[in-house]
Design a protein around this motif. Sequence first.
Motif, PDB file in Angstrom:
ATOM      1  N   ALA A  85       0.834  -1.125  -0.137  1.00 45.43           N
ATOM      2  CA  ALA A  85      -0.011   0.123  -0.061  1.00 45.43           C
ATOM      3  C   ALA A  85       0.874   1.201   0.088  1.00 45.43           C
ATOM      4  O   ALA A  85       0.569   2.270  -0.756  1.00 45.43           O
ATOM      5  CB  ALA A  85      -0.847  -0.036   1.208  1.00 45.43           C
ATOM      6  N   THR A  86       2.076   1.100   0.698  1.00 49.76           N
ATOM      7  CA  THR A  86       2.910   2.376   0.735  1.00 49.76           C
ATOM      8  C   THR A  86       3.329   2.749  -0.755  1.00 49.76           C
ATOM      9  O   THR A  86       3.371   3.726  -1.229  1.00 49.76           O
ATOM     10  CB  THR A  86       4.118   2.122   1.738  1.00 49.76           C
ATOM     11  N   VAL A  87       3.744   1.685  -1.334  1.00 49.54           N
ATOM     12  CA  VAL A  87       4.188   1.932  -2.866  1.00 49.54           C
ATOM     13  C   VAL A  87       3.116   2.370  -3.747  1.00 49.54           C
ATOM     14  O   VAL A  87       3.224   3.268  -4.504  1.00 49.54           O
ATOM     15  CB  VAL A  87       4.942   0.485  -3.418  1.00 49.54           C
ATOM     16  N   ALA A  88       1.902   1.699  -3.592  1.00 49.94           N
ATOM     17  CA  ALA A  88       0.856   2.281  -4.603  1.00 49.94           C
ATOM     18  C   ALA A  88       0.502   3.704  -4.128  1.00 49.94           C
ATOM     19  O   ALA A  88       0.267   4.482  -5.279  1.00 49.94           O
ATOM     20  CB  ALA A  88      -0.346   1.479  -4.107  1.00 49.94           C
ATOM     21  N   ARG A  89       0.404   4.320  -2.842  1.00 49.08           N
ATOM     22  CA  ARG A  89       0.336   5.555  -2.607  1.00 49.08           C
ATOM     23  C   ARG A  89       1.526   6.607  -3.005  1.00 49.08           C
ATOM     24  O   ARG A  89       1.099   7.661  -3.505  1.00 49.08           O
ATOM     25  CB  ARG A  89       0.042   5.688  -1.314  1.00 49.08           C
ATOM     26  N   ALA A  90       2.773   5.980  -2.530  1.00 46.64           N
ATOM     27  CA  ALA A  90       3.929   7.087  -2.489  1.00 46.64           C
ATOM     28  C   ALA A  90       4.399   7.118  -4.003  1.00 46.64           C
ATOM     29  O   ALA A  90       5.271   7.844  -4.256  1.00 46.64           O
ATOM     30  CB  ALA A  90       4.671   6.905  -1.271  1.00 46.64           C
ATOM     31  N   VAL A  91       4.544   5.999  -4.531  1.00 49.91           N
ATOM     32  CA  VAL A  91       5.343   5.625  -5.787  1.00 49.91           C
ATOM     33  C   VAL A  91       4.403   4.797  -6.985  1.00 49.91           C
ATOM     34  O   VAL A  91       4.795   3.788  -7.249  1.00 49.91           O
ATOM     35  CB  VAL A  91       6.636   4.773  -5.571  1.00 49.91           C
ATOM     36  N   PRO A  92       3.384   5.402  -7.199  1.00 53.98           N
ATOM     37  CA  PRO A  92       2.236   4.777  -7.976  1.00 53.98           C
ATOM     38  C   PRO A  92       2.864   4.392  -9.449  1.00 53.98           C
ATOM     39  O   PRO A  92       2.387   3.348  -9.987  1.00 53.98           O
ATOM     40  CB  PRO A  92       1.350   6.020  -8.259  1.00 53.98           C
ATOM     41  N   LEU A  93       3.811   5.264 -10.003  1.00 56.28           N
ATOM     42  CA  LEU A  93       4.521   4.805 -11.176  1.00 56.28           C
ATOM     43  C   LEU A  93       5.111   3.301 -11.121  1.00 56.28           C
ATOM     44  O   LEU A  93       5.012   2.198 -12.184  1.00 56.28           O
ATOM     45  CB  LEU A  93       5.625   5.652 -11.585  1.00 56.28           C
ATOM     46  N   LEU A  94       5.730   3.123  -9.983  1.00 60.87           N
ATOM     47  CA  LEU A  94       6.412   1.721  -9.800  1.00 60.87           C
ATOM     48  C   LEU A  94       5.366   0.693  -9.518  1.00 60.87           C
ATOM     49  O   LEU A  94       5.499  -0.462 -10.084  1.00 60.87           O
ATOM     50  CB  LEU A  94       7.247   1.889  -8.488  1.00 60.87           C
ATOM     51  N   ALA A  95       4.142   1.160  -8.817  1.00 60.58           N
ATOM     52  CA  ALA A  95       3.134   0.038  -8.604  1.00 60.58           C
ATOM     53  C   ALA A  95       2.595  -0.237  -9.821  1.00 60.58           C
ATOM     54  O   ALA A  95       2.257  -1.501 -10.122  1.00 60.58           O
ATOM     55  CB  ALA A  95       2.342   0.740  -7.640  1.00 60.58           C
ATOM     56  N   ASP A 120      18.283  -5.113 -17.846  1.00 56.42           N
ATOM     57  CA  ASP A 120      17.962  -5.419 -19.276  1.00 56.42           C
ATOM     58  C   ASP A 120      17.121  -4.097 -19.972  1.00 56.42           C
ATOM     59  O   ASP A 120      16.527  -3.589 -19.274  1.00 56.42           O
ATOM     60  CB  ASP A 120      16.679  -6.442 -19.122  1.00 56.42           C
ATOM     61  N   ALA A 121      17.597  -3.923 -21.132  1.00 60.34           N
ATOM     62  CA  ALA A 121      17.086  -2.933 -21.833  1.00 60.34           C
ATOM     63  C   ALA A 121      15.693  -2.718 -21.883  1.00 60.34           C
ATOM     64  O   ALA A 121      15.115  -1.395 -22.512  1.00 60.34           O
ATOM     65  CB  ALA A 121      17.800  -2.669 -23.372  1.00 60.34           C
ATOM     66  N   ALA A 122      14.967  -3.754 -22.048  1.00 62.27           N
ATOM     67  CA  ALA A 122      13.453  -3.990 -22.207  1.00 62.27           C
ATOM     68  C   ALA A 122      12.636  -4.125 -20.855  1.00 62.27           C
ATOM     69  O   ALA A 122      11.516  -4.388 -21.022  1.00 62.27           O
ATOM     70  CB  ALA A 122      13.139  -5.071 -23.125  1.00 62.27           C
ATOM     71  N   ALA A 123      13.412  -4.034 -19.755  1.00 62.98           N
ATOM     72  CA  ALA A 123      12.777  -4.129 -18.331  1.00 62.98           C
ATOM     73  C   ALA A 123      11.990  -2.690 -17.868  1.00 62.98           C
ATOM     74  O   ALA A 123      12.371  -1.664 -18.385  1.00 62.98           O
ATOM     75  CB  ALA A 123      13.664  -4.615 -17.220  1.00 62.98           C
ATOM     76  N   GLU A 124      10.994  -2.904 -17.207  1.00 64.03           N
ATOM     77  CA  GLU A 124      10.237  -1.689 -16.739  1.00 64.03           C
ATOM     78  C   GLU A 124      10.930  -1.012 -15.564  1.00 64.03           C
ATOM     79  O   GLU A 124      11.009   0.330 -15.650  1.00 64.03           O
ATOM     80  CB  GLU A 124       8.848  -2.220 -16.400  1.00 64.03           C
ATOM     81  N   TYR A 125      11.555  -1.699 -14.683  1.00 69.09           N
ATOM     82  CA  TYR A 125      11.839  -1.053 -13.259  1.00 69.09           C
ATOM     83  C   TYR A 125      13.035  -0.057 -13.847  1.00 69.09           C
ATOM     84  O   TYR A 125      13.075   1.055 -13.307  1.00 69.09           O
ATOM     85  CB  TYR A 125      12.547  -2.060 -12.474  1.00 69.09           C
ATOM     86  N   PRO A 126      14.110  -0.342 -14.587  1.00 70.22           N
ATOM     87  CA  PRO A 126      14.870   0.509 -14.765  1.00 70.22           C
ATOM     88  C   PRO A 126      14.430   1.969 -15.515  1.00 70.22           C
ATOM     89  O   PRO A 126      15.018   3.082 -14.986  1.00 70.22           O
ATOM     90  CB  PRO A 126      15.980   0.044 -15.919  1.00 70.22           C
ATOM     91  N   ALA A 127      13.582   1.973 -16.435  1.00 73.07           N
ATOM     92  CA  ALA A 127      12.884   3.073 -16.988  1.00 73.07           C
ATOM     93  C   ALA A 127      12.232   3.925 -15.942  1.00 73.07           C
ATOM     94  O   ALA A 127      12.212   5.004 -15.770  1.00 73.07           O
ATOM     95  CB  ALA A 127      12.011   2.620 -18.128  1.00 73.07           C
ATOM     96  N   VAL A 128      11.571   3.273 -14.822  1.00 72.85           N
ATOM     97  CA  VAL A 128      10.881   3.659 -13.875  1.00 72.85           C
ATOM     98  C   VAL A 128      11.664   4.540 -12.816  1.00 72.85           C
ATOM     99  O   VAL A 128      11.627   5.571 -12.598  1.00 72.85           O
ATOM    100  CB  VAL A 128       9.997   2.814 -13.007  1.00 72.85           C
ATOM    101  N   VAL A 200       6.066   7.500 -17.615  1.00 74.97           N
ATOM    102  CA  VAL A 200       5.824   9.020 -17.752  1.00 74.97           C
ATOM    103  C   VAL A 200       5.315   9.776 -16.135  1.00 74.97           C
ATOM    104  O   VAL A 200       4.443   9.033 -15.699  1.00 74.97           O
ATOM    105  CB  VAL A 200       4.862   9.614 -18.479  1.00 74.97           C
ATOM    106  N   ALA A 201       6.119  10.598 -15.672  1.00 74.51           N
ATOM    107  CA  ALA A 201       5.615  11.224 -14.663  1.00 74.51           C
ATOM    108  C   ALA A 201       5.574  12.540 -14.795  1.00 74.51           C
ATOM    109  O   ALA A 201       6.278  13.309 -15.635  1.00 74.51           O
ATOM    110  CB  ALA A 201       6.452  10.942 -13.247  1.00 74.51           C
ATOM    111  N   VAL A 202       4.315  13.427 -14.283  1.00 73.91           N
ATOM    112  CA  VAL A 202       4.237  14.699 -14.714  1.00 73.91           C
ATOM    113  C   VAL A 202       3.773  15.472 -13.669  1.00 73.91           C
ATOM    114  O   VAL A 202       2.726  14.984 -12.902  1.00 73.91           O
ATOM    115  CB  VAL A 202       2.976  14.973 -15.985  1.00 73.91           C
TER     116      VAL A 202
END
Length: 291
Positions: A85-95, A120-128, A200-202
């Motif tokens: 719940a902490t990640v979902a609230r405070a770091v929603p892009l990661l969630a 890995d170049a195609a992995a999600e976490y590094p881009a986040v 994307v984060a805005v």
Amino acid sequence: MKPPSFEYHVPGDVGEAVGMLADLGDDAKAIAGGQSLVPMLALRLAAPEHLVDLRRLDGLRRVEESDGSVRIGACTTQAAIQRSATVARAVPLLARATPLIGHFQIRNRGTIGGSLAHADAAAEYPAVALALDARMETVSPRGERTIPADRFFTGLWSTALDDDELLTAVTFPAWHGRSGFAIEEFARRAGDFAIAGAAVAVELDGDDRIRRCGIGLFGLGSTALRSAAAEAAATGRALAEVDAEELGRTAMADLDSVPSDLHASADYRAHVGAAVLAQAWRRAAREAEHA
């Protein structure tokens, strides 16, 4: 294929793990969930003489919030992040990125540290991590250091980690105020690595102008990328003035080299990259506008 033979080590704490990595040198490889390393071993893409298993390092499996940031231990599983719940609230892009990683069986074993260190170049976490200005915490016999995400990923499956250095945690600054987040990717099948994706984060000010934004790209280079060109094109402008499709084209035009392989040509991958970035931008901007 079967992996080559290796010696197996299970340290009881971080100090012992770092000592093993230092003593064994570049013949050793740390393993957490093994969801990236084990297939590489089986395909003989990696052949370390020693594996240092981190599964007993319980102190590296934590999610903690303090001082406007969320710190996640490197051995925290992707499934635990998805449930937090902490990640979902405070770091929603990661969630929101986490359910896109493989299948639930993979997320039950795979760790955030393993994904970031594998790079890995195609992995999600590094881009986040790039989009949110994450900071990597490491330890070695020389002590601790913090590496910004934009200096951590150095190339295909390579990072700024030294051979005797262990990734222990990653810290994500929490975005507040009128903020919106989105991640989009295109893959041929659910659970496959993405052909192209964008995180994307805005953040908007009170006049609907873009105060800041973070744009991470994956599948579009030899490593995850941050689109400085697209961010510069959007920052400071009124939200209504930013054309999402043009932003996608700006990001693709700034890339040095888009990979071409049996899954997609470079032109097709860039076309998809522009489209997923535009879609992610629209979703994130809409969320920020109504925050």
